[in-house]
Design a protein around this motif. Structure first.
Motif, PDB file in Angstrom:
ATOM      1  N   GLU A 170       0.756  -1.251  -0.050  1.00  0.00           N
ATOM      2  CA  GLU A 170      -0.073  -0.205  -0.091  1.00  0.00           C
ATOM      3  C   GLU A 170       0.763   1.113   0.145  1.00  0.00           C
ATOM      4  O   GLU A 170       0.557   2.413  -0.595  1.00  0.00           O
ATOM      5  N   ALA A 174       0.746   4.118  -2.589  1.00  0.00           N
ATOM      6  CA  ALA A 174       0.582   5.614  -1.959  1.00  0.00           C
ATOM      7  C   ALA A 174       1.728   6.529  -2.264  1.00  0.00           C
ATOM      8  O   ALA A 174       1.237   7.715  -2.692  1.00  0.00           O
ATOM      9  N   GLU A 178       0.950  10.303  -4.030  1.00  0.00           N
ATOM     10  CA  GLU A 178       1.484  11.260  -3.594  1.00  0.00           C
ATOM     11  C   GLU A 178       2.359  11.932  -4.201  1.00  0.00           C
ATOM     12  O   GLU A 178       2.398  13.371  -4.339  1.00  0.00           O
ATOM     13  N   VAL A 199      -5.062  13.734   9.266  1.00  0.00           N
ATOM     14  CA  VAL A 199      -4.996  12.814   8.001  1.00  0.00           C
ATOM     15  C   VAL A 199      -3.771  13.383   7.284  1.00  0.00           C
ATOM     16  O   VAL A 199      -3.552  14.246   7.316  1.00  0.00           O
ATOM     17  N   GLY A 202      -4.707  11.043   3.036  1.00  0.00           N
ATOM     18  CA  GLY A 202      -6.154  10.149   3.123  1.00  0.00           C
ATOM     19  C   GLY A 202      -5.865   8.838   3.310  1.00  0.00           C
ATOM     20  O   GLY A 202      -4.622   8.606   4.184  1.00  0.00           O
ATOM     21  N   THR A 203      -6.657   7.846   2.975  1.00  0.00           N
ATOM     22  CA  THR A 203      -6.487   6.429   3.125  1.00  0.00           C
ATOM     23  C   THR A 203      -6.185   5.814   1.912  1.00  0.00           C
ATOM     24  O   THR A 203      -7.340   6.003   1.092  1.00  0.00           O
ATOM     25  N   GLY A 224      -2.182   1.917   8.329  1.00  0.00           N
ATOM     26  CA  GLY A 224      -1.059   2.752   8.536  1.00  0.00           C
ATOM     27  C   GLY A 224       0.110   2.296   8.620  1.00  0.00           C
ATOM     28  O   GLY A 224       0.303   0.917   8.788  1.00  0.00           O
ATOM     29  N   SER A 229       1.348   6.125  13.608  1.00  0.00           N
ATOM     30  CA  SER A 229       0.690   6.827  12.757  1.00  0.00           C
ATOM     31  C   SER A 229      -0.307   5.690  12.016  1.00  0.00           C
ATOM     32  O   SER A 229      -0.406   5.064  11.074  1.00  0.00           O
ATOM     33  N   GLY A 232      -4.308   5.070   7.157  1.00  0.00           N
ATOM     34  CA  GLY A 232      -3.912   5.280   5.920  1.00  0.00           C
ATOM     35  C   GLY A 232      -2.964   4.147   5.365  1.00  0.00           C
ATOM     36  O   GLY A 232      -3.429   2.876   5.961  1.00  0.00           O
ATOM     37  N   ALA A 233      -2.086   4.381   4.266  1.00  0.00           N
ATOM     38  CA  ALA A 233      -1.300   3.247   3.837  1.00  0.00           C
ATOM     39  C   ALA A 233      -0.545   2.690   4.774  1.00  0.00           C
ATOM     40  O   ALA A 233       0.294   3.215   5.589  1.00  0.00           O
ATOM     41  N   TYR A 248      -8.579   9.764  -0.911  1.00  0.00           N
ATOM     42  CA  TYR A 248      -7.496  10.761  -0.570  1.00  0.00           C
ATOM     43  C   TYR A 248      -8.283  12.231  -0.792  1.00  0.00           C
ATOM     44  O   TYR A 248      -9.105  12.142  -1.651  1.00  0.00           O
ATOM     45  N   THR A 260     -13.551   9.431  -3.064  1.00  0.00           N
ATOM     46  CA  THR A 260     -13.170   8.026  -2.712  1.00  0.00           C
ATOM     47  C   THR A 260     -13.617   7.462  -3.919  1.00  0.00           C
ATOM     48  O   THR A 260     -14.775   7.377  -4.467  1.00  0.00           O
TER      49      THR A 260
END
Length: 395
Positions: A170, A174, A178, A199, A202-203, A224, A229, A232-233, A248, A260
């Motif tokens: 993940e 991500a 990003e 956040v 996001g996730t 996470g 943390s 999220g990923a 995100y 989403t």
């Protein structure tokens, strides 16, 4: 980013002053970063003095030169100590101020005590409801920026679908999303007002990790990277035939777009496909019900009834005691603005309200699916601000 126009700032301050007069407040002191930016066009540290009548004064602790460059306000003065505030308030209000508002939902007690200690004979009132009400109605200037953020959300979704491969973690996916977002101008910070709500972008979560929940008040959190943390990923490797949630937030020039989509490598099992179809149907039904005068509470109740009809009520917006008790939330400069589509929110929707609708279905230990779009209330109904197709994305 171009500066906030003077007429835009003046419109916002005028709206705040109407709230002050309606609640018999003589003035409000605004100090939180995002509120300062909204009402001044600058985020330089200080206090904005908004009298019920008269001209606002932006008193700046640091950095004065940047504040004067950023903000179109004519009255920008240095503030070396909170002890200067009483005189500045008297000057702005045209006399003694006996009832003054503060952002009591976010200003730390230590800061509040330092500010209030400088005054005598003042009743302090929470100005946050008025501030949040003013900020909830977006102008055309703001909507242009949200639409730009929505285009950035498309870049992020495209990066995810182009990068997603079986065996990637993940975090690896991500990082691709990003990086693409930052190259396209994403500001990095995704700001939230609520206590201890935070956040990072996001996730992005897959398989059973997509059904995990954590400390933020949201239906899906992900694992996470670590307990430090826990959102999220994470380090889980993605496999074919499982849902991958991409929830995100695009953040551009201060304004946010919350979107989403559910992704998958190959086909999903029927259980997830049917649940996703239900989520899309709930979203489009609610979209058709958005209009001025409708209440957030009624939209939320309508979604709950639809979840029952589709047989997913036990899994809608979470599971068990960890269900998120809302369907959507206001979005603007912060991710947790008003209105909130939840029980108890009976104030009718107004033209200019911007919020997301995010039906999500959670199967603990297995995975989650969902969809989220962002809308603005228009005179005739709703405009969808998010741009991608309302469907499952398979690669």
């Amino acid at each position: 980013m171009p500066p906030t126009p003077r007429d835009e700032v003046e419109r916002r301050i005028d709206a705040m002053q109407r709230h002050l007069r309606a609640t018999s407040l003589d003035a409000a002191l605004i100090a939180q970063n995002i509120d300062l930016f909204y009402f001044t066009g600058s985020m330089q540290s200080g206090v904005l003095i908004v009298p019920a009548n008269g001209q606002a004064v932006y008193a700046v602790r640091r950095v004065l030169e940047r504040a004067r460059k950023d903000s179109p306000l004519p009255q920008i003065v240095p503030l070396e100590s909170y002890r200067q505030l009483p005189a500045l308030v008297r000057g702005a209000a045209g006399g003694p101020a006996r009832r003054i508002g503060l952002e009591l939902d976010v200003v730390p007690v230590l800061v509040k005590d330092r500010i209030t200690a400088a005054f005598e004979g003042v009743e302090w009132v929470d100005a946050s409801p008025a501030i949040r009400a003013v900020r909830s109605v977006k102008s055309q200037f703001e909507l242009e920026r949200i639409r730009a953020a929505a285009k950035l959300s498309v870049v992020m979704l495209d990066a995810a679908t182009q990068s997603l491969r079986e065996g990637m973690t993940e975090l690896e996916v991500a990082s691709k999303v990003e990086a693409a977002a930052r190259r396209a101008g994403h500001q990095g910070q995704v700001r939230m007002r609520g206590w201890n709500q935070e956040v990072f972008f996001g996730t992005l979560a897959s398989g059973e990790a997509s059904a995990l929940q954590s400390f933020p008040d949201i239906p899906l959190a992900g694992e996470g990277p670590s307990p430090a943390s826990p959102i999220g990923a994470g380090r889980r490797r993605i496999v074919a035939g499982e849902p991958v949630i991409l929830d995100y937030v695009a953040a551009l020039d201060g304004y946010l777009c919350d979107q989403t989509r559910t992704l998958a490598i190959g086909a999903l099992p029927d259980k997830f496909t049917r649940a996703h179809d239900a989520a899309v149907n709930i979203l489009t039904d609610i979209q058709g019900a958005i209009r001025p005068g409708a209440t957030p509470q009624d939209l939320y109740r309508r979604a709950l009834e639809l979840a029952k009809e589709f047989g997913i009520a036990d899994h809608f917006m979470g599971h068990g005691s960890l269900k998120a008790r809302y369907l959507g939330h206001g979005v603007g400069l912060e991710l947790d603005e008003t209105p909130i589509l939840a029980e108890g929110w009976s104030q009718p929707l107004e033209v200019g309200h911007v919020f997301c609708v995010e039906p999500k279905i959670v199967f603990p230990g297995e995975g989650a699916v969902g969809i989220e779009d962002q809308f603005v209330v228009t005179p005739d109904g709703a405009e969808r601000l998010t741009l991608p197709d309302q469907r499952l994305f398979t690669v």
